[in-house]
Design an enzyme around this catalytic site. Structure first.
Site: not given
Length: 205
Positions: A63-64, A67
């Site tokens: 997820h990170e 980003h």
């Protein structure tokens, strides 16, 4: 999550890999404790901790990274910074059978349009939803007795599906520092479709 730093000095002297590893380990530990309801002295805890690391931990990590990759693709300076305080809190309250995932965020500097910010924010939850679908498909195609290195694949897929679906939905909250706020500010239609898919995965299936 994905935000502009209030303290730019926080971006310096940080090793992204160390910060990500720290947050991955802390989140995995908190989720493992949550799964066994705080019974960490039981032998089964190690089994579920491994599953937590491969499902919730990996879900958070990707997820990170999503980003960061998209932000850098738009020319922004982006770094992940772990939130040590929330990591500690998440581990402590996991013993109370409460799980909160707030291990840190990708901070960025540089000009970004509303569309670019929306796409960067969207990348995280979409990653979790794709992982959820992947775990769902894999779970439908492995037998109840399938094991890899002692880990039952049905257990792995069931937990991986549920936690990633929830992470995808949770991060689409349209308020505060959550990814959903930036997606909604960019395009309400994209926001609506993403939330609908997340709701289907969490409640419909």
């Amino acid at each position: 999550m994905f935000s502009t730093p209030s303290d730019e000095a926080s971006l310096y002297g940080r090793d992204d890999n160390v910060e990500l590893l720290k947050a991955w380990a802390g989140t995995s530990l908190a989720f493992g404790i949550f799964i066994v309801h705080g019974q960490v002295l039981q032998p089964i805890f190690v089994y579920w901790l491994i599953i937590a690391a491969l499902t919730c931990g990996i879900g958070f990590l990707l997820h990170e990274l999503a980003h960061r990759v998209v932000a850098r693709n738009f020319g922004a300076e982006a770094h992940f910074v772990a939130n040590n305080g929330w990591l500690a809190i998440s581990i402590v309250i996991a013993f109370l059978s409460v799980f909160i995932a707030a291990p840190g965020a990708v901070w960025h500097r540089g000009y970004l349009t509303v569309r670019q910010s929306g796409l960067i924010a969207l990348a995280g939850p979409v990653t979790n939803l794709v992982l959820a679908v992947g775990f769902l498909i894999l779970g439908e195609n492995v037998s109840a007795q399938s094991e890899i290195f002692g880990i039952n694949m049905q257990d792995l897929c069931r937990v991986g599906y549920r936690i990633n679906a929830w992470l995808g939905l949770f991060n689409m909250i349209p308020a505060g520092p959550f990814d959903g706020a930036k997606v909604l500010a960019w395009d309400w239609r994209v926001f609506a479709v993403t939330v609908a898919v997340a709701l289907l995965l969490v409640f419909g299936l």
